[in-house]
Design a protein around this motif. Structure first.
Motif, PDB file in Angstrom:
ATOM      1  N   ILE A  17       0.819  -1.217   0.000  1.00 35.56           N
ATOM      2  CA  ILE A  17       0.000   0.000   0.000  1.00 35.56           C
ATOM      3  C   ILE A  17       0.854   1.268   0.000  1.00 35.56           C
ATOM      4  CG2 ILE A  17      -0.332   0.165   2.508  1.00 35.56           C
ATOM      5  CD1 ILE A  17      -3.077   0.737  -0.097  1.00 35.56           C
ATOM      6  N   LYS A  18       2.014   1.228   0.663  1.00 35.75           N
ATOM      7  CA  LYS A  18       2.905   2.393   0.644  1.00 35.75           C
ATOM      8  C   LYS A  18       3.397   2.662  -0.776  1.00 35.75           C
ATOM      9  CE  LYS A  18       4.610   2.186   5.389  1.00 35.75           C
ATOM     10  NZ  LYS A  18       5.801   2.024   6.231  1.00 35.75           N
ATOM     11  N   PHE A  19       3.599   1.596  -1.546  1.00 32.14           N
ATOM     12  CA  PHE A  19       3.987   1.754  -2.947  1.00 32.14           C
ATOM     13  C   PHE A  19       2.913   2.514  -3.718  1.00 32.14           C
ATOM     14  CE2 PHE A  19       3.162  -0.098  -7.195  1.00 32.14           C
ATOM     15  CZ  PHE A  19       4.231   0.458  -7.876  1.00 32.14           C
ATOM     16  N   ILE A  20       1.653   2.143  -3.508  1.00 28.32           N
ATOM     17  CA  ILE A  20       0.545   2.821  -4.195  1.00 28.32           C
ATOM     18  C   ILE A  20       0.571   4.313  -3.867  1.00 28.32           C
ATOM     19  CG2 ILE A  20      -1.967   2.942  -4.506  1.00 28.32           C
ATOM     20  CD1 ILE A  20      -0.695   0.291  -5.480  1.00 28.32           C
ATOM     21  N   ARG A  21       0.743   4.630  -2.605  1.00 27.97           N
ATOM     22  CA  ARG A  21       0.792   6.020  -2.168  1.00 27.97           C
ATOM     23  C   ARG A  21       1.949   6.763  -2.838  1.00 27.97           C
ATOM     24  NH1 ARG A  21       0.351   4.906   3.025  1.00 27.97           N
ATOM     25  NH2 ARG A  21      -1.896   4.920   3.047  1.00 27.97           N
ATOM     26  N   GLU A  22       3.126   6.126  -2.863  1.00 27.00           N
ATOM     27  CA  GLU A  22       4.319   6.756  -3.451  1.00 27.00           C
ATOM     28  C   GLU A  22       4.177   6.955  -4.956  1.00 27.00           C
ATOM     29  OE1 GLU A  22       7.152   8.041  -2.115  1.00 27.00           O
ATOM     30  OE2 GLU A  22       6.360   7.655  -0.112  1.00 27.00           O
ATOM     31  N   VAL A  23       3.728   5.939  -5.663  1.00 33.07           N
ATOM     32  CA  VAL A  23       3.642   6.047  -7.116  1.00 33.07           C
ATOM     33  C   VAL A  23       2.538   7.029  -7.520  1.00 33.07           C
ATOM     34  CG1 VAL A  23       2.095   4.118  -7.709  1.00 33.07           C
ATOM     35  CG2 VAL A  23       3.964   4.713  -9.243  1.00 33.07           C
ATOM     36  N   ASP A  24       1.461   7.095  -6.766  1.00 30.97           N
ATOM     37  CA  ASP A  24       0.409   8.061  -7.078  1.00 30.97           C
ATOM     38  C   ASP A  24       0.897   9.496  -6.921  1.00 30.97           C
ATOM     39  OD1 ASP A  24      -1.678   6.643  -8.131  1.00 30.97           O
ATOM     40  OD2 ASP A  24      -2.883   6.601  -6.312  1.00 30.97           O
ATOM     41  N   LYS A  25       1.821   9.732  -5.991  1.00 28.73           N
ATOM     42  CA  LYS A  25       2.372  11.085  -5.816  1.00 28.73           C
ATOM     43  C   LYS A  25       3.219  11.523  -7.013  1.00 28.73           C
ATOM     44  CE  LYS A  25       4.214  10.405  -1.639  1.00 28.73           C
ATOM     45  NZ  LYS A  25       4.961  10.666  -0.403  1.00 28.73           N
ATOM     46  N   ALA A  26       3.719  10.557  -7.778  1.00 28.82           N
ATOM     47  CA  ALA A  26       4.626  10.869  -8.886  1.00 28.82           C
ATOM     48  C   ALA A  26       3.909  11.482 -10.088  1.00 28.82           C
ATOM     49  CB  ALA A  26       5.377   9.611  -9.320  1.00 28.82           C
ATOM     50  N   LYS A  27       2.598  11.340 -10.167  1.00 30.17           N
ATOM     51  CA  LYS A  27       1.832  11.893 -11.290  1.00 30.17           C
ATOM     52  C   LYS A  27       0.474  12.317 -10.770  1.00 30.17           C
ATOM     53  CE  LYS A  27       1.501  12.194 -15.882  1.00 30.17           C
ATOM     54  NZ  LYS A  27       2.323  13.125 -16.607  1.00 30.17           N
ATOM     55  N   GLU A  28       0.099  13.564 -11.069  1.00 33.96           N
ATOM     56  CA  GLU A  28      -1.181  14.083 -10.595  1.00 33.96           C
ATOM     57  C   GLU A  28      -2.111  14.378 -11.760  1.00 33.96           C
ATOM     58  OE1 GLU A  28      -0.169  17.502  -8.217  1.00 33.96           O
ATOM     59  OE2 GLU A  28       0.057  16.268  -6.428  1.00 33.96           O
ATOM     60  N   GLY A  29      -3.391  14.241 -11.498  1.00 33.61           N
ATOM     61  CA  GLY A  29      -4.426  14.600 -12.459  1.00 33.61           C
ATOM     62  C   GLY A  29      -5.384  15.583 -11.815  1.00 33.61           C
ATOM     63  N   GLN A  30      -6.190  16.236 -12.641  1.00 34.31           N
ATOM     64  CA  GLN A  30      -7.179  17.169 -12.112  1.00 34.31           C
ATOM     65  C   GLN A  30      -8.526  16.887 -12.746  1.00 34.31           C
ATOM     66  OE1 GLN A  30      -5.912  21.236 -12.539  1.00 34.31           O
ATOM     67  NE2 GLN A  30      -4.614  21.079 -10.737  1.00 34.31           N
ATOM     68  N   ASN A  31      -9.559  17.031 -11.931  1.00 35.30           N
ATOM     69  CA  ASN A  31     -10.924  16.861 -12.402  1.00 35.30           C
ATOM     70  C   ASN A  31     -11.808  17.756 -11.561  1.00 35.30           C
ATOM     71  OD1 ASN A  31     -13.188  15.965 -13.717  1.00 35.30           O
ATOM     72  ND2 ASN A  31     -13.183  13.911 -12.826  1.00 35.30           N
ATOM     73  N   GLY A  33     -11.508  20.748 -10.709  1.00 33.27           N
ATOM     74  CA  GLY A  33     -10.747  21.558  -9.767  1.00 33.27           C
ATOM     75  C   GLY A  33     -10.068  20.781  -8.653  1.00 33.27           C
ATOM     76  N   LEU A  34     -10.258  19.468  -8.608  1.00 32.24           N
ATOM     77  CA  LEU A  34      -9.620  18.640  -7.591  1.00 32.24           C
ATOM     78  C   LEU A  34      -8.375  17.981  -8.170  1.00 32.24           C
ATOM     79  CD1 LEU A  34     -12.763  16.835  -6.150  1.00 32.24           C
ATOM     80  CD2 LEU A  34     -11.551  18.769  -5.162  1.00 32.24           C
ATOM     81  N   THR A  35      -7.315  17.976  -7.383  1.00 37.14           N
ATOM     82  CA  THR A  35      -6.072  17.333  -7.786  1.00 37.14           C
ATOM     83  C   THR A  35      -5.963  15.998  -7.063  1.00 37.14           C
ATOM     84  OG1 THR A  35      -5.011  19.484  -8.090  1.00 37.14           O
ATOM     85  CG2 THR A  35      -3.558  17.580  -7.847  1.00 37.14           C
ATOM     86  N   PHE A  36      -5.592  14.972  -7.790  1.00 40.99           N
ATOM     87  CA  PHE A  36      -5.465  13.653  -7.190  1.00 40.99           C
ATOM     88  C   PHE A  36      -4.354  12.880  -7.895  1.00 40.99           C
ATOM     89  CE2 PHE A  36      -8.730  13.832 -10.370  1.00 40.99           C
ATOM     90  CZ  PHE A  36      -8.471  12.753 -11.200  1.00 40.99           C
ATOM     91  N   GLY A  37      -3.832  11.868  -7.209  1.00 30.41           N
ATOM     92  CA  GLY A  37      -2.753  11.051  -7.748  1.00 30.41           C
ATOM     93  C   GLY A  37      -3.256  10.053  -8.772  1.00 30.41           C
ATOM     94  N   VAL A  38      -2.571   9.993  -9.897  1.00 31.02           N
ATOM     95  CA  VAL A  38      -2.916   9.032 -10.947  1.00 31.02           C
ATOM     96  C   VAL A  38      -1.691   8.224 -11.374  1.00 31.02           C
ATOM     97  CG1 VAL A  38      -4.877  10.360 -11.825  1.00 31.02           C
ATOM     98  CG2 VAL A  38      -2.596  10.764 -12.767  1.00 31.02           C
ATOM     99  N   GLY A  39      -0.659   8.272 -10.574  1.00 32.04           N
ATOM    100  CA  GLY A  39       0.598   7.626 -10.932  1.00 32.04           C
ATOM    101  C   GLY A  39       0.489   6.131 -11.162  1.00 32.04           C
TER     102      GLY A  39
END
Length: 125
Positions: A17-31, A33-39
């Motif tokens: 699960i820590k991997f998911i958190r880390e990799v999602d931080k590496a790429k962000e998307g917006q929808n 007006g909200l920013t979220f991890g899509v890594g």
């Protein structure tokens, strides 16, 4: 946990699960007006479908940081340029992703999509 010797030092890589958190931080998307991890989605697709070596590096960085490591892009670049058995590393990482509690379903879906696209392309030829 995956272990790889990089530049003379054994490095650990965790795909939990820590991997998911880390990799999602590496790429962000917006929808809306909200920013979220899509890594995870982005780098898995790029690694599996496109065999992109930079996606492999991002996956390895996230997995190493998830395991408490401090691996850097420059160390990975040197490793791949000078000493890595790229096919073995790719195979080992793919194995971890296919078996991972949090990644196996995504990998299965991407692999099925690739197989379907290949079959369609072959049928059109």
């Amino acid at each position: 946990m995956l272990k790889i010797e990089i530049n003379g030092q054994e490095q650990e890589f965790s795909f939990g699960i820590k991997f998911i958190r880390e990799v999602d931080k590496a790429k962000e998307g917006q929808n809306n007006g909200l920013t979220f991890g899509v890594g995870l989605q982005y780098y898995l697709a790029s690694f599996i479908q496109d065999q992109n070596p930079l996606a492999l590096e991002e996956i390895l960085l996230a997995a190493n940081h998830a395991a408490g490591g401090k691996l850097t892009t420059s160390k990975l670049d040197k490793f791949f340029d000078e000493e890595a058995d790229y096919e073995k590393v790719t195979s080992d990482v793919m194995d971890q992703l296919e078996k991972g509690k949090f990644t196996s379903q995504k990998v299965a879906v991407l692999s099925a999509q690739m197989a379907a696209a290949k079959a369609k392309a072959e049928a059109n030829n």
